[in-house]
Write a protein that holds these residues in place. Structure first.
Motif, mmCIF file in Angstrom:
data_model
loop_
_atom_site.group_PDB
_atom_site.id
_atom_site.type_symbol
_atom_site.label_atom_id
_atom_site.label_comp_id
_atom_site.label_asym_id
_atom_site.label_seq_id
_atom_site.Cartn_x
_atom_site.Cartn_y
_atom_site.Cartn_z
ATOM 1 N N PRO A 1 36.998 42.440 38.089
ATOM 2 C CA PRO A 1 36.339 41.136 37.978
ATOM 3 C C PRO A 1 34.986 41.120 38.694
ATOM 4 O O PRO A 1 34.565 40.090 39.194
ATOM 5 N N VAL B 1 31.949 38.263 40.664
ATOM 6 C CA VAL B 1 31.454 38.443 42.027
ATOM 7 C C VAL B 1 29.924 38.496 42.025
ATOM 8 O O VAL B 1 29.260 37.855 42.844
ATOM 9 N N LEU C 1 36.272 40.470 46.711
ATOM 10 C CA LEU C 1 36.497 39.243 45.946
ATOM 11 C C LEU C 1 36.394 37.987 46.803
ATOM 12 O O LEU C 1 36.579 36.877 46.301
ATOM 13 N N ARG D 1 43.270 50.599 44.312
ATOM 14 C CA ARG D 1 42.359 49.497 44.608
ATOM 15 C C ARG D 1 42.161 48.630 43.362
ATOM 16 O O ARG D 1 42.079 47.414 43.442
ATOM 17 N N GLN D 2 42.118 49.296 42.218
ATOM 18 C CA GLN D 2 41.976 48.569 40.962
ATOM 19 C C GLN D 2 43.140 47.591 40.779
ATOM 20 O O GLN D 2 42.940 46.451 40.374
ATOM 21 N N ILE E 1 42.688 44.729 43.260
ATOM 22 C CA ILE E 1 41.619 43.818 42.848
ATOM 23 C C ILE E 1 42.110 42.895 41.738
ATOM 24 O O ILE E 1 41.886 41.683 41.777
ATOM 25 N N ASN E 2 42.828 43.469 40.777
ATOM 26 C CA ASN E 2 43.309 42.643 39.674
ATOM 27 C C ASN E 2 44.318 41.605 40.154
ATOM 28 O O ASN E 2 44.305 40.463 39.697
ATOM 29 N N ASP F 1 42.405 38.968 42.219
ATOM 30 C CA ASP F 1 41.593 38.152 41.320
ATOM 31 C C ASP F 1 42.455 37.110 40.619
ATOM 32 O O ASP F 1 42.083 35.941 40.514
#
Lengths: 250, 464
Positions: free
Chosen positions: A210, A214, B323, B352-353, B356-357, B360
């Motif tokens: 995403p 950001v 984020l 990490r992906q 992050i998802n 998010d």
């Protein structure tokens, strides 16, 4: 001139990149006519002289017959593949910068390209602004540019001190915001895509994250700090493409 | 050249016949050997008895001639010779017709007895017992022989009988074995024929299971289980393809419509600029979608992880800090709790992906001023766990198992507005599964959801 900036090592550089005495010659080897034509037009507008080759053979012939300063090479070509051309080109020990285009986003593909001697790669679909930025970077290569002060209109960045002034006011920026602004100013007058920002400012390789949101939030904050209190806006959005820093309207 | 029969049943039969022939040959051999041994023993026993009779019957006439008393030799079938110590033949049975019993020279016969097999000129096999004997004070060597002809004959008959019977037995066994093998393998044949007919269209069919407990039944069940899995994957693939085309079509439609409509408004640069910008936005959406699809398609091949021993809380903080601005914009807070000592061998980029998802998503679904809480812990099973909790609307029970499916959205309109294509959780799941881990979802409607990544402790070292 309002958009000038100070370069310590190379001094002022004109917008049309010239190699001292002549226009930069770029060869584009790309079989997709639409893409090739668009790239040609775009790069000519940037001030380069562009030659097109639509097959591997043609590209190979042109590379032997003429001198180019940079090659944009599609990896998937009819006839000779891009990798073959690259291999022969490098075997002749030519130090020409080569930027490869690939539609396959496989890591092996990139690795193969870079191993064969490519200097940089772009995955299709790419933003034209990014291609232009990469080409500039490749042509500049070897000439270090240490920019200590960046200026657009009444906005001034003192890079080593990480200080920002707009008009007679100091602007407080977070580290990320400063990096973002510095990057925008380095490319002042040119459109910067979100891909470029993600890659060069955030160092994120993956756009499935995403990260775009950001980036947008940071741009919004930067605007609040840099532009909101002033009538003349410096940070502009180019819809569908990215952002640009310059004086006046986008 | 190595000949290898094509059919299992033929191979089975051949093996079976090979073993059977070996066993039969051994059996015949030992039977014949045993017979010949016991015949010889019986004959020798008779020979000794005859010898004793002969000893009693031998008399020396006053003229020194050795003579045989009694009824003579013919009746009992025995043959007798008497030799003097100096090698002269003193007496011989008439049945010998002047021949001698042969064998070792009598003079060299030791004083104790010896048993020999000899053969007469007419090929009659004989068994000869020689022993020293005194008649009227004279040292003599007496030799008594019995014919082995009858025993030889019996032995040969038995041998011939067995040898002629052998191929017959083997042939019968072969036919029987082949029939049995065929019978046993018939269900396998049926399964193969059935499997041959399977295509993508009738994956729903199953193999008949004739006996749940035997080996073939087991095979059929295992095969059916695989079929079920393949059918599931096919269905998923079909859904995925349909969804992907739909997702690709939407921006394409927008591009086309915007472009066409703009062209109908000639000579209006601002309008053009607007339209092209709008089209480029859609192109951007398409590129991102294709990028995500590529990540997932690469995920279908097992990715090579570049694992490193990492402090998980650092990785979480790194992902959260990226984020944080998004949460900040909504007045939300992100809190990271946990033990800095929790480490795992992971591929930082890939895990990490996933983080992050998940974060998010948590930001997207939590209300303004909400709290997103991330806990890093080592759970009872000593696996590392990362739990991301939001204060969103929660996920209805029915959707919980499906949220990880590609393109699955609980609320179509809402997520599309956020620009998501419904691939974030699929990518997160892939990233965690690539580490040998799993993601659990706990949710209470109206009170938020918790996505918990559980990584096996040995994620760094494949088992074994």
């Amino acid at each position: 001139m309002a958009e000038d900036y100070v370069r310590i090592s190379s001094g002022w550089q004109p917008r049309a990149p010239a190699y001292y005495w002549r226009t930069v010659q770029i060869l584009i080897v790309e079989d997709e006519a639409k893409v090739a034509q668009a790239l040609k037009e775009g790069l000519e507008r940037e001030g380069y002289e562009v030659t097109l080759a639509s097959t591997g053979e043609e590209g190979y012939y042109l590379l032997g017959a003429r001198t180019f300063d940079l090659v944009v090479l599609d990896l998937m070509l009819p006839g000779r593949t891009g990798l073959e051309i690259l291999g022969t080109l490098r075997a002749r020990d030519r130090a020409i910068p080569v930027l490869i285009l690939t539609a396959r986003d496989a890591v092996e593909d990139r690795v193969a390209g870079l191993d064969t001697g490519a200097d940089d790669y772009l995955v299709k679909p790419f933003a034209f602004s990014e291609l232009a930025a990469r080409i500039r970077a490749l042509l500049r290569r070897g000439r270090t540019e240490q920019v200590s002060r960046l200026r657009v209109s009444d906005l001034e960045l003192d890079v080593p001190a990480r200080r920002v002034r707009r008009g007679d006011r100091d602007v407080e920026l977070t580290t990320r915001e400063f990096d973002l602004l510095e990057y925008l100013l380095q490319n002042r007058g040119r459109v910067v895509s979100r891909e470029m920002l993600a890659r060069d400012v955030w160092k994120e390789t993956d756009r499935a994250t995403p990260i775009d949101n950001v980036i947008d939030v940071h741009i919004a904050r930067l605007r609040r700090k840099i532009d909101d209190a002033f009538d003349s806006k410096l940070i502009h959005t180019v819809r569908g493409v990215g952002f640009i820093v310059r004086e006046g309207s986008a | 050249m190595h000949l290898r029969p094509r059919h299992v049943r033929t191979r089975l039969t051949l093996w079976y016949l090979g073993v059977l022939s070996g066993v039969l040959a051994l059996y015949i051999g030992s039977t014949l050997a045993f017979l010949s041994l016991s015949q010889r023993r019986e004959l020798d026993r008779r020979l000794h008895a005859e010898f004793e009779t002969v000893e009693d019957l031998l008399v020396a006439a006053p003229d020194g001639v050795i003579r045989m008393g009694g009824h003579g030799d013919e009746e009992s079938g025995r043959l007798v010779e008497v030799w003097s110590a100096d090698g002269g033949l003193l007496y011989g049975s008439e049945a010998l017709h002047g021949e001698t019993l042969g064998g070792p020279a009598p003079s060299r016969v030791p004083m104790k007895e010896s048993l020999d097999s000899v053969m007469l000129a007419d090929k009659t096999p004989l068994r000869v017992l020689s022993r020293a004997h005194q008649v009227a004070g004279r040292d003599l060597v007496v030799r008594v022989a019995l014919s082995e002809e009858r025993q030889r004959h019996e032995w040969r008959e038995l041998m011939l009988g067995l040898l002629f019977g052998l191929p017959l037995a083997i042939a019968i066994a072969g036919l029987g074995g082949h029939w049995l093998a065929q019978r046993v393998l018939r269900p396998l044949d049926r399964m193969a024929k059935h499997a041959e007919r399977l295509t993508a269209e009738n994956l729903g069919e199953r193999l008949p299971v004739e006996n749940r407990d035997d080996e073939l039944g087991h095979l059929a069940r295992v095969f059916n289980l695989s079929l079920a899995r393949i059918e599931g994957s096919f269905a998923q693939l079909r859904r995925f393809t349909a969804d992907a085309s739909h997702e690709l079509r939407t921006p394409l439609t927008a591009i086309r419509t915007v472009g066409e409509v703009a062209l109908q408004d000639p000579q209006n640069p601002d309008r053009y600029r607007e339209a092209i910008g709008s089209m480029l936005e859609e192109v951007d959406r398409l590129s991102r979608l294709v990028g995500s699809l590529l990540v997932l398609s690469r995920a279908d091949a097992v990715p090579a992880l570049r694992r490193q021993d990492l402090c998980l809380i650092d990785l979480v903080k790194n992902a959260a800090s990226l984020l944080e601005v998004l949460a900040d914009e909504k007045g939300q807070r992100i809190e990271v709790h946990g033990d800095p000592g929790v480490t795992a061998e992971v591929d930082a980029l890939i895990l990490r992906q996933a983080l992050i998802n998940l974060i998010d998503n948590a930001i997207k679904y939590s209300p303004p001023d909400g709290l997103i809480r991330i806990d890093v812990e080592r759970d009872e099973t000593s696996a590392a766990a990362i739990a991301v909790s939001d204060q969103g609307p929660g996920i209805p029970q029915a959707d919980r198992s499906r949220v990880f499916e590609r393109f699955y959205r609980i609320d179509e309109a809402r997520s599309r507005e956020d620009g998501g294509a419904g691939l974030g959780l699929s990518i997160a799941l892939w990233a965690v599964q690539a580490h040998g881990g799993r993601i659990d979802v706990q949710s209470q409607e109206g009170a938020g959801s918790t996505f918990r990544i559980v990584l096996p402790e040995t994620s760094g070292r494949p088992a074994g």
